[in-house]
Design a protein around this motif. Structure first.
Motif, PDB file in Angstrom:
ATOM      1  N   ASP A 291     -17.937 -12.811   8.865  1.00 49.72           N
ATOM      2  CA  ASP A 291     -16.671 -12.964   9.565  1.00 49.72           C
ATOM      3  C   ASP A 291     -15.552 -12.266   8.798  1.00 49.72           C
ATOM      4  N   LEU A 292     -14.909 -11.316   9.461  1.00 51.02           N
ATOM      5  CA  LEU A 292     -13.715 -10.693   8.912  1.00 51.02           C
ATOM      6  C   LEU A 292     -12.526 -11.623   9.152  1.00 51.02           C
ATOM      7  N   CYS A 293     -11.741 -11.883   8.126  1.00 50.49           N
ATOM      8  CA  CYS A 293     -10.645 -12.862   8.199  1.00 50.49           C
ATOM      9  C   CYS A 293      -9.414 -12.298   7.490  1.00 50.49           C
ATOM     10  N   ALA A 294      -8.294 -12.979   7.650  1.00 51.97           N
ATOM     11  CA  ALA A 294      -7.077 -12.594   6.932  1.00 51.97           C
ATOM     12  C   ALA A 294      -6.216 -13.816   6.683  1.00 51.97           C
ATOM     13  N   LEU A 295      -5.767 -13.977   5.455  1.00 52.10           N
ATOM     14  CA  LEU A 295      -4.685 -14.907   5.143  1.00 52.10           C
ATOM     15  C   LEU A 295      -3.369 -14.149   5.286  1.00 52.10           C
ATOM     16  N   TYR A 296      -2.361 -14.790   5.897  1.00 52.85           N
ATOM     17  CA  TYR A 296      -1.072 -14.122   6.014  1.00 52.85           C
ATOM     18  C   TYR A 296       0.042 -15.044   5.519  1.00 52.85           C
ATOM     19  N   GLU A 297       1.107 -14.414   5.041  1.00 51.55           N
ATOM     20  CA  GLU A 297       2.343 -15.110   4.717  1.00 51.55           C
ATOM     21  C   GLU A 297       3.486 -14.272   5.253  1.00 51.55           C
ATOM     22  N   LEU A 298       4.291 -14.846   6.140  1.00 49.32           N
ATOM     23  CA  LEU A 298       5.408 -14.131   6.735  1.00 49.32           C
ATOM     24  C   LEU A 298       6.667 -14.328   5.891  1.00 49.32           C
ATOM     25  N   ASN A 299       7.649 -13.476   6.112  1.00 48.81           N
ATOM     26  CA  ASN A 299       8.884 -13.552   5.336  1.00 48.81           C
ATOM     27  C   ASN A 299       9.704 -14.808   5.628  1.00 48.81           C
ATOM     28  N   GLY A 314      -5.290 -15.364  16.368  1.00 49.73           N
ATOM     29  CA  GLY A 314      -3.961 -14.824  16.151  1.00 49.73           C
ATOM     30  C   GLY A 314      -3.393 -14.173  17.403  1.00 49.73           C
ATOM     31  N   ALA A 315      -2.359 -13.351  17.227  1.00 52.14           N
ATOM     32  CA  ALA A 315      -1.695 -12.670  18.337  1.00 52.14           C
ATOM     33  C   ALA A 315      -1.054 -11.400  17.799  1.00 52.14           C
ATOM     34  N   LEU A 316      -1.046 -10.348  18.614  1.00 56.70           N
ATOM     35  CA  LEU A 316      -0.559  -9.054  18.166  1.00 56.70           C
ATOM     36  C   LEU A 316       0.934  -8.865  18.425  1.00 56.70           C
ATOM     37  N   HIS A 317       1.467  -9.474  19.490  1.00 51.77           N
ATOM     38  CA  HIS A 317       2.851  -9.233  19.890  1.00 51.77           C
ATOM     39  C   HIS A 317       3.757 -10.444  19.684  1.00 51.77           C
ATOM     40  N   PRO A 320       1.420 -14.375  14.362  1.00 52.23           N
ATOM     41  CA  PRO A 320       1.657 -13.645  13.108  1.00 52.23           C
ATOM     42  C   PRO A 320       1.547 -12.121  13.207  1.00 52.23           C
ATOM     43  N   TYR A 321       1.460 -11.543  14.412  1.00 54.52           N
ATOM     44  CA  TYR A 321       1.355 -10.099  14.611  1.00 54.52           C
ATOM     45  C   TYR A 321       0.064  -9.529  14.033  1.00 54.52           C
ATOM     46  N   THR A 340      -6.615  -6.248  14.034  1.00 57.75           N
ATOM     47  CA  THR A 340      -5.532  -5.302  14.255  1.00 57.75           C
ATOM     48  C   THR A 340      -4.227  -5.900  13.750  1.00 57.75           C
ATOM     49  N   ILE A 341      -3.432  -5.082  13.050  1.00 56.48           N
ATOM     50  CA  ILE A 341      -2.140  -5.491  12.516  1.00 56.48           C
ATOM     51  C   ILE A 341      -1.046  -4.679  13.205  1.00 56.48           C
ATOM     52  N   ASN A 342      -0.027  -5.348  13.703  1.00 49.31           N
ATOM     53  CA  ASN A 342       1.069  -4.693  14.411  1.00 49.31           C
ATOM     54  C   ASN A 342       2.112  -4.206  13.407  1.00 49.31           C
ATOM     55  N   LEU A 343       2.088  -2.908  13.096  1.00 51.11           N
ATOM     56  CA  LEU A 343       3.002  -2.351  12.109  1.00 51.11           C
ATOM     57  C   LEU A 343       4.433  -2.247  12.618  1.00 51.11           C
ATOM     58  N   ASP A 344       4.638  -2.441  13.924  1.00 49.70           N
ATOM     59  CA  ASP A 344       6.008  -2.484  14.436  1.00 49.70           C
ATOM     60  C   ASP A 344       6.762  -3.699  13.895  1.00 49.70           C
ATOM     61  N   HIS A 345       6.021  -4.679  13.358  1.00 45.88           N
ATOM     62  CA  HIS A 345       6.640  -5.881  12.780  1.00 45.88           C
ATOM     63  C   HIS A 345       6.376  -5.965  11.278  1.00 45.88           C
ATOM     64  N   LYS A 346       6.256  -4.804  10.636  1.00 44.32           N
ATOM     65  CA  LYS A 346       5.934  -4.806   9.198  1.00 44.32           C
ATOM     66  C   LYS A 346       6.993  -5.526   8.376  1.00 44.32           C
ATOM     67  N   GLN A 347       8.243  -5.542   8.869  1.00 49.94           N
ATOM     68  CA  GLN A 347       9.306  -6.228   8.124  1.00 49.94           C
ATOM     69  C   GLN A 347       9.112  -7.743   8.126  1.00 49.94           C
ATOM     70  N   ASP A 348       8.266  -8.273   9.031  1.00 54.37           N
ATOM     71  CA  ASP A 348       8.032  -9.715   9.091  1.00 54.37           C
ATOM     72  C   ASP A 348       6.965 -10.183   8.107  1.00 54.37           C
ATOM     73  N   PHE A 349       6.208  -9.244   7.533  1.00 50.37           N
ATOM     74  CA  PHE A 349       5.119  -9.619   6.641  1.00 50.37           C
ATOM     75  C   PHE A 349       5.606  -9.715   5.201  1.00 50.37           C
ATOM     76  N   ARG A 350       5.143 -10.742   4.494  1.00 50.10           N
ATOM     77  CA  ARG A 350       5.324 -10.802   3.045  1.00 50.10           C
ATOM     78  C   ARG A 350       4.048 -10.317   2.360  1.00 50.10           C
ATOM     79  N   ARG A 351       2.914 -10.823   2.798  1.00 49.54           N
ATOM     80  CA  ARG A 351       1.631 -10.357   2.267  1.00 49.54           C
ATOM     81  C   ARG A 351       0.515 -10.749   3.223  1.00 49.54           C
ATOM     82  N   ILE A 352      -0.544  -9.942   3.215  1.00 48.57           N
ATOM     83  CA  ILE A 352      -1.731 -10.175   4.027  1.00 48.57           C
ATOM     84  C   ILE A 352      -2.940  -9.922   3.134  1.00 48.57           C
ATOM     85  N   LEU A 353      -3.864 -10.857   3.106  1.00 51.05           N
ATOM     86  CA  LEU A 353      -5.104 -10.681   2.349  1.00 51.05           C
ATOM     87  C   LEU A 353      -6.263 -10.619   3.339  1.00 51.05           C
TER      88      LEU A 353
END
Length: 444
Positions: A291-299, A314-317, A320-321, A340-353
């Motif tokens: 299973d491919l997974c991701a931990l995220y932390e938003l700003n 998750g959700a793309l639009h 957590p984008y 898939t990661i929505n780079l149009d919202h890159k300013q909302d990301f703090r970190r993604i693992l």
């Protein structure tokens, strides 16, 4: 087959494999295809390669590389039934990266029946010296039927020279942009691992602070990366290594659009009971589920996980984008695991693992032969291979994406972790990277 010879193609669904022997000092190579009318492409969209993986007709798809234990294979999937009537020829090419084909041993192209896996044609290319690109073969129409011809035409001007010869407009020469130096690692607070009682089942689940899961629509795939209309094709790519493990997305042009993260792997046949995402394992080896997974932390402080467990796709639009395309348990050759990661919202990301877990079917990642590719919609692809696993690991950190002043830095991790007894893979990776989430039991 000998150079210049041809043979009928008995079926339309085909797998075209470029193969060579790996080793010290051997350059990398890449497969590509060009769809031609009167010897030229109609537009840059008729070029299928690592930066433009799918033709708009769906007739040709660049599947990617795999390591076969001393040999490297790069594959194209070709469906001749979907080739548009105007297309007369599908050229099959190889280009080298970091050297010439005189340094490459046992280079060949093989055409296989995609359904039955039988060999339709094979051409072994010999006698290369300074060539950095080859047209190895081609499919062409003859009296309403398709045939394959072994070509063997070399170029000393690389993929750029080959592409421009067939009418492609190239943005830059085929040189990978230099990787940015690794960013200073942020301090990681490592809470002491608190193992639950041995009698408890391993807790695997979604976090308490996760937004409500949104299940993906059936059969929805992100659009294949294409060059923006009116812009020339970019040939650059980036490979992360231990020596150069980090790169800036902005410097590679990946500042907007969708970025697909793909994991593909192969398991050697001797591991009975395991499976293969690349369709190469023996029969009945279909019970391996990674299973491919991701931990995220938003700003804004929100944290969560993207995973198939608990249908946390998750959700793309909306936050957590990030969107998991689905839980691929079929071993389909053309898919692997994708998010898939929505780079149009890159300013909302703090970190993604980005990480991968073994859900069932194996006790470790040994002999995985995995490749990770991050493909921005409008930037150069970033890829790397995982090191050989030598520990009983069931979770591997793949890549850490960190927001540094509005730019996203991609750091190759390739770090195998060994959960303590009674501790889930998800909680193990949380501890290692100081995510600080609460976990509750769950299942698919």
């Amino acid at each position: 087959m000998s150079k210049g010879s041809n043979t009928p193609v008995p079926t339309t669904a085909l797998r075209v494999e470029l193969g060579w022997r790996s080793g010290p000092g051997v350059p990398d190579a890449d497969a590509s295809a060009l769809l031609l009318v009167s010897g030229k492409v109609r537009s840059d969209g008729d070029f299928v390669f690592y930066n433009q993986a799918v033709h708009s007709s769906g007739a040709v798809r660049h599947e990617g590389k795999r390591d076969g234990g001393g040999r490297i294979f790069d594959t194209l999937l070709v469906d001749l039934a979907r080739v548009e009537p105007a297309i007369e020829t599908v050229v099959l090419a190889a280009s080298s990266d970091g050297g010439n084909f005189g340094q490459v041993s046992d280079l060949y192209i093989e055409v296989r029946d995609a359904a039955q896996n039988g060999v339709v044609a094979r051409f072994d290319s010999t006698g290369a010296t300074v060539e950095t690109a080859f047209v190895l073969g081609e499919f062409y129409r003859r009296q309403g039927a398709w045939k394959f011809r072994a070509v063997g035409q070399g170029y000393s001007s690389g993929l750029e020279g080959l592409a421009t010869d067939f009418g492609i407009t190239v943005d830059e020469p085929q040189h990978a942009a230099p990787s940015a130096p690794p960013p200073a690692a942020p301090p990681v607070t490592m809470p002491p691992p608190v193992a639950p009682p041995v009698t408890m089942p391993p807790p695997v689940a979604r976090p308490v602070h996760m937004s409500p899961p949104v299940a993906p629509p059936a059969a929805v795939q992100p659009p294949p990366p294409q060059a923006p209309p009116g812009q020339p094709v970019r040939l650059s790519k980036v490979t992360l290594t231990k020596a150069a493990p980090a790169v800036s997305l902005a410097k590679q042009g990946g500042t907007s659009g969708a970025m697909r993260v793909n994991l593909n792997w192969e398991v050697r046949k001797q591991f009975s009971g395991w499976g293969s995402k690349r369709g190469r394992a023996v029969a009945n080896h279909r019970d391996l589920d990674l299973d491919l997974c991701a931990l995220y932390e938003l700003n804004d402080g929100r944290k969560g996980v993207i995973q198939a467990l608990g249908n946390a796709f998750g959700a793309l639009h909306q936050p957590p984008y990030i969107h998991l395309d689905g839980d691929d348990r079929t071993g389909a050759v053309e898919s692997g695991e994708n998010l898939t990661i929505n780079l149009d919202h890159k300013q909302d990301f703090r970190r993604i693992l980005v990480f991968v877990t073994i859900y069932e079917g194996a006790r470790s990642f040994a002999d995985l032969h995995a490749t990770v590719t991050l493909q921005p919609q409008f930037g150069a692809p970033i890829d790397f291979s995982l090191d050989e696993c030598t520990v009983p690991s069931t979770v591997c950190a793949l890549a850490l994406i960190t927001n540094t002043g509005g730019d996203l830095m991609v750091q190759r991790e390739a770090r195998y972790l060994v959960p303590e007894r009674g501790v889930s893979p998800q909680r193990t990776i949380d501890y290692a990277y100081g995510w600080g989430m609460n976990w509750t039991p769950g299942r698919k």
